[in-house]
Enzyme design. Structure first.
Site, PDB file in Angstrom:
ATOM      1  N   GLU A   1      -4.665   0.723  -1.625  1.00 16.80           N
ATOM      2  CA  GLU A   1      -5.566  -0.102  -0.805  1.00 16.80           C
ATOM      3  C   GLU A   1      -6.972  -0.055  -1.392  1.00 16.80           C
ATOM      4  OE1 GLU A   1      -8.124   0.543   3.230  1.00 16.80           O
ATOM      5  OE2 GLU A   1      -6.101   1.384   3.201  1.00 16.80           O
TER       6      GLU A   1
ATOM      7  N   THR B   1     -10.676  -2.205   5.271  1.00 18.55           N
ATOM      8  CA  THR B   1     -11.919  -2.489   6.000  1.00 18.55           C
ATOM      9  C   THR B   1     -12.044  -3.990   6.274  1.00 18.55           C
ATOM     10  OG1 THR B   1     -12.862  -0.664   4.701  1.00 18.55           O
ATOM     11  CG2 THR B   1     -14.332  -1.767   6.215  1.00 18.55           C
TER      12      THR B   1
ATOM     13  N   LYS C   1      -2.771   2.780  11.781  1.00 17.74           N
ATOM     14  CA  LYS C   1      -3.545   3.721  10.983  1.00 17.74           C
ATOM     15  C   LYS C   1      -4.330   4.627  11.924  1.00 17.74           C
ATOM     16  CE  LYS C   1      -7.964   3.210   8.579  1.00 17.74           C
ATOM     17  NZ  LYS C   1      -8.765   2.313   7.714  1.00 17.74           N
TER      18      LYS C   1
END
Length: 206
Positions: free
Chosen positions: A48, A78, A138
């Site tokens: 990521e 993000t 997450k």
């Protein structure tokens, strides 16, 4: 069908049997590609690249290009707005990750068939994610929440699947895996020879 049911299917396929993933923030493109290459060589399939600002987009594109040569996916992290979804998908991101849970982002991701992994830190947020069809989430920031939090949450939510990020290292990864998480996301360890050897050994165990 719930808005995010296809996301669950994607992450179940991509992350099951993958105890470690790489998250590489604030790196120049060449550094990120080198780190990602070490991760892939160690058996880590999932990488990521956080894009908290547009300055990170060249890095995301560079790692996506390198991953494509290996037939691997790269996610964009993000991601906090539907507008970001459009840009990272056009860049080739296969999935998105967020520090929090935003129903608008979840729905926009589903509309674009772009799997989304939202961040949670409370039981209420887990419930909200489940209402949207998300059983993969997450846990962030994991270093603050701790492995005990994971154990506590798996009591009422035994079928919830957690990826943990935020302050994670290979040294603490096994504690979180033993607590029931599916995947631990680490970063700087891929630049350290001893830590990288530990990652390789863990990945070999499956």
């Amino acid at each position: 069908m719930t808005p995010a049911s296809s996301a669950d299917a994607y992450f179940a396929s991509a992350l099951t049997g993958q105890p470690i993933m790489g998250v590489f923030r604030n790196l120049a493109p060449a550094h990120a590609v080198a780190r990602a290459t070490r991760a892939w060589d160690a058996g880590v399939r999932n990488v990521e690249i956080p894009v908290q600002s547009r300055d990170a987009m060249p890095t995301l594109r560079a790692v996506i290009d390198a991953a494509r040569e290996r037939g691997l996916d790269v996610g964009a992290g993000t991601v906090v707005s539907p507008e970001q979804l459009v840009e990272v998908q056009q860049a080739g991101a296969a999935y998105t990750v967020s520090p929090g849970l935003d129903p608008d982002v979840v729905r926009a991701s589903a509309e674009r068939s772009l799997p989304h992994l939202p961040g949670v830190a409370t039981a209420s947020e887990i419930l909200a994610a489940r209402r949207l069809g998300l059983h993969w989430v997450k846990a962030f920031p994991a270093s603050v929440l701790g492995a005990a939090w994971i154990r506590a949450m798996r009591g009422p939510f035994p079928d919830q699947r957690f990826v943990v990020t935020g302050g994670m290292t290979i040294r603490v990864a096994q504690d979180f895996l033993d607590a029931g998480v599916s995947t631990v996301a680490i970063g700087d360890d891929f630049d350290d020879h001893e830590s990288l050897a530990a990652v390789t050994a863990l990945m070999a165990r499956g």
